[in-house]
Write an enzyme that holds these catalytic residues in place. Structure first.
Site, short mmCIF file in Angstrom:
data_model
loop_
_atom_site.label_atom_id
_atom_site.label_comp_id
_atom_site.label_asym_id
_atom_site.label_seq_id
_atom_site.Cartn_x
_atom_site.Cartn_y
_atom_site.Cartn_z
N LYS A 33 0.81 -1.22 0.00
CA LYS A 33 0.00 0.00 0.00
C LYS A 33 0.85 1.27 0.00
CE LYS A 33 -4.45 -1.53 1.63
NZ LYS A 33 -5.51 -1.42 2.62
N LYS B 60 -5.36 -10.15 -6.47
CA LYS B 60 -6.62 -10.47 -5.77
C LYS B 60 -7.72 -9.49 -6.17
CE LYS B 60 -5.99 -7.87 -1.57
NZ LYS B 60 -6.00 -7.68 -0.17
N LYS C 266 -11.20 -3.86 -3.74
CA LYS C 266 -12.07 -2.68 -3.82
C LYS C 266 -11.38 -1.55 -4.56
CE LYS C 266 -14.09 -3.27 0.81
NZ LYS C 266 -13.78 -2.94 2.21
P1 AMP Z 1 -11.37 -5.40 3.41
O1 AMP Z 1 -12.15 -5.12 2.18
O2 AMP Z 1 -9.89 -5.25 3.18
O3 AMP Z 1 -11.84 -4.67 4.61
O4 AMP Z 1 -11.59 -6.95 3.71
C1 AMP Z 1 -12.68 -7.45 4.44
C2 AMP Z 1 -12.65 -8.98 4.49
O5 AMP Z 1 -12.76 -9.51 3.16
C3 AMP Z 1 -11.34 -9.56 5.06
O6 AMP Z 1 -11.64 -10.70 5.84
C4 AMP Z 1 -10.56 -9.92 3.84
O7 AMP Z 1 -9.63 -10.95 4.07
C5 AMP Z 1 -11.67 -10.38 2.91
N1 AMP Z 1 -11.27 -10.21 1.50
C6 AMP Z 1 -10.97 -9.05 0.86
N2 AMP Z 1 -10.64 -9.27 -0.43
C7 AMP Z 1 -10.74 -10.62 -0.62
C8 AMP Z 1 -10.54 -11.48 -1.73
N3 AMP Z 1 -10.17 -11.00 -2.91
N4 AMP Z 1 -10.74 -12.80 -1.55
C9 AMP Z 1 -11.12 -13.31 -0.35
N5 AMP Z 1 -11.33 -12.55 0.74
C10 AMP Z 1 -11.15 -11.22 0.62
#
Ligand code: AMP
Ligand code: TRP
Length: 339
Positions: A118, A201, A204
């Site tokens: 990041k 991956k 967002k």
């Molecule tokens: P975040 O959007 O970073 O707040 O992630 C929220 C949750 O979604 C966390 O448990 C992440 O590990 C999961 N997560 C985010 N992106 C992915 C992805 N591409 N595949 C699987 N899990 C994800």
């Protein structure tokens, strides 16, 4: 009486309110929570303090916070049974984060790959909050003495750090105060990849909207995105072997299996000798069925958010009660004046 094993467990997890909630968030995290809540006490947080570590999100934080809350409930999280709340509404998170930062060697933080990704090339300009992000995450978990943390694969390193921090604190004060939290990284979609590039991956923040299925996408958008998802010119695979060289195919099979609750082997057996076009059609129908239910329920909740807000207010009261008790005990352990 001794608590049963399930009663002694406490699950904690969270999602950042940074917009563009996607299929990876759902399959990697929220979908698993829906199962876990049936047996275990759970706390689900909307981690807005984490969301301000990247500066491109700040003017949308309120809207995004309600959106994540709506996504939790629309996906099937029961707000009566579980605690759903917003991180900044419970001051204990910031307080504990400071205390834990005094037990976290900088060397541990220097290993965090998410910070390196990041911060990019210019680390000198990166915010201190982005660097200490994993300490705040440890504080989230440990504030409630949580025992289990269901997340996607990308959070594994942060969870290992949380375990190290819990142990470092317990060792330093010679107490058994914090449980050492166990990660729960399960299912066929622990790491959902971009639809455009199987080495990245689903995220967002990917500038290409075509790379992800958003929970807010309509049927037409989902259909187009899956139709255009990257594949290759080889036929549908006949086994899981060698799929590591075909990450885009592996990803679509994992998404399918996760939604169907079956194994990738079963999915392969089902579509063996069919062409990709057919598989993609079936996959997009499956995604549309699940996502449209979630997104229409989200729209309903967001139209008049009085109900949603009342859930978050009650949630923060319930979370605060636990947090205050634990912070009090913690101050006693440290020996602060007045504790
Ligand atoms: P975040 O959007 O970073 O707040 O992630 C929220 C949750 O979604 C966390 O448990 C992440 O590990 C999961 N997560 C985010 N992106 C992915 C992805 N591409 N595949 C699987 N899990 C994800
Ligand atoms: N860092 C997590 C993510 O980006 C979000 C998060 C913050 C979290 N605090 C947490 C997840 C505590 C689990 C437990 O996905």
């Amino acid at each position: 009486m001794e608590k049963s094993e399930e009663e002694a467990k406490l699950i904690f997890s969270g999602v950042q309110p940074t917009g563009n909630l996607h299929l990876g968030n759902y399959l990697g995290a929220i979908k698993n929570w829906v199962e876990l809540q049936k047996k275990t006490k759970c706390i689900f947080c909307i981690v807005d303090l984490h969301a301000i570590t990247t500066q491109d999100n700040q003017n949308r934080i309120l809207k995004n916070t309600r959106e994540v809350a709506a996504a939790y409930i629309a996906s099937g999280i029961d707000p009566k049974k579980n605690i759903i709340f917003v991180q900044s509404n419970v001051t204990g998170h910031s307080e504990l984060s400071w205390i834990l930062s005094c037990h976290t060697p900088i060397g541990w933080l220097n290993r965090m790959t998410q910070f390196k990704d990041k911060a990019g090339k210019n680390k000198e300009r990166a915010a201190l909050g982005l660097y200490s992000y994993p300490v705040l995450m440890a504080a989230d978990i440990l504030l409630y003495k949580s025992t289990h943390v269901p997340v996607g694969e990308d959070q594994k390193q942060h969870l290992e750090l949380s375990r190290d921090i819990a142990q470092a604190f317990n060792r330093y004060y010679d107490v058994n105060f914090f449980p050492v939290p166990e990660p729960i990284i399960t299912g066929n979609a622990t790491r959902v990849m971009s639809l455009k590039d199987g080495s990245k991956k689903m995220s967002k923040s990917d500038p290409s909207d075509q790379s992800r299925v958003n929970l807010s996408d309509d049927s037409e958008e989902i259909k187009k995105k899956i139709q255009k998802a990257k594949t290759d010119s080889e036929p549908f695979p006949s086994s899981l072997e060698n799929l590591d060289d075909r990450p885009e195919i592996k990803n679509l099979i994992n998404i399918f299996s996760s939604l169907k609750n079956n194994s990738p082997e079963e999915t392969i057996a089902q579509y063996l000798s069919k062409d990709f076009k057919y598989f993609k059609e079936e996959l997009s129908n499956l995604i549309i069925e699940r996502v449209s239910k979630i997104s229409s329920e989200m729209q309903k909740l967001l139209r008049d958010y009085t109900y949603l807000d009342s859930i978050l207010i009650q949630g923060s009261e319930r979370a605060n009660e636990i947090a205050e008790t634990n912070i009090k005990e913690l101050k006693k352990i440290i020996g602060f004046f007045g504790s």
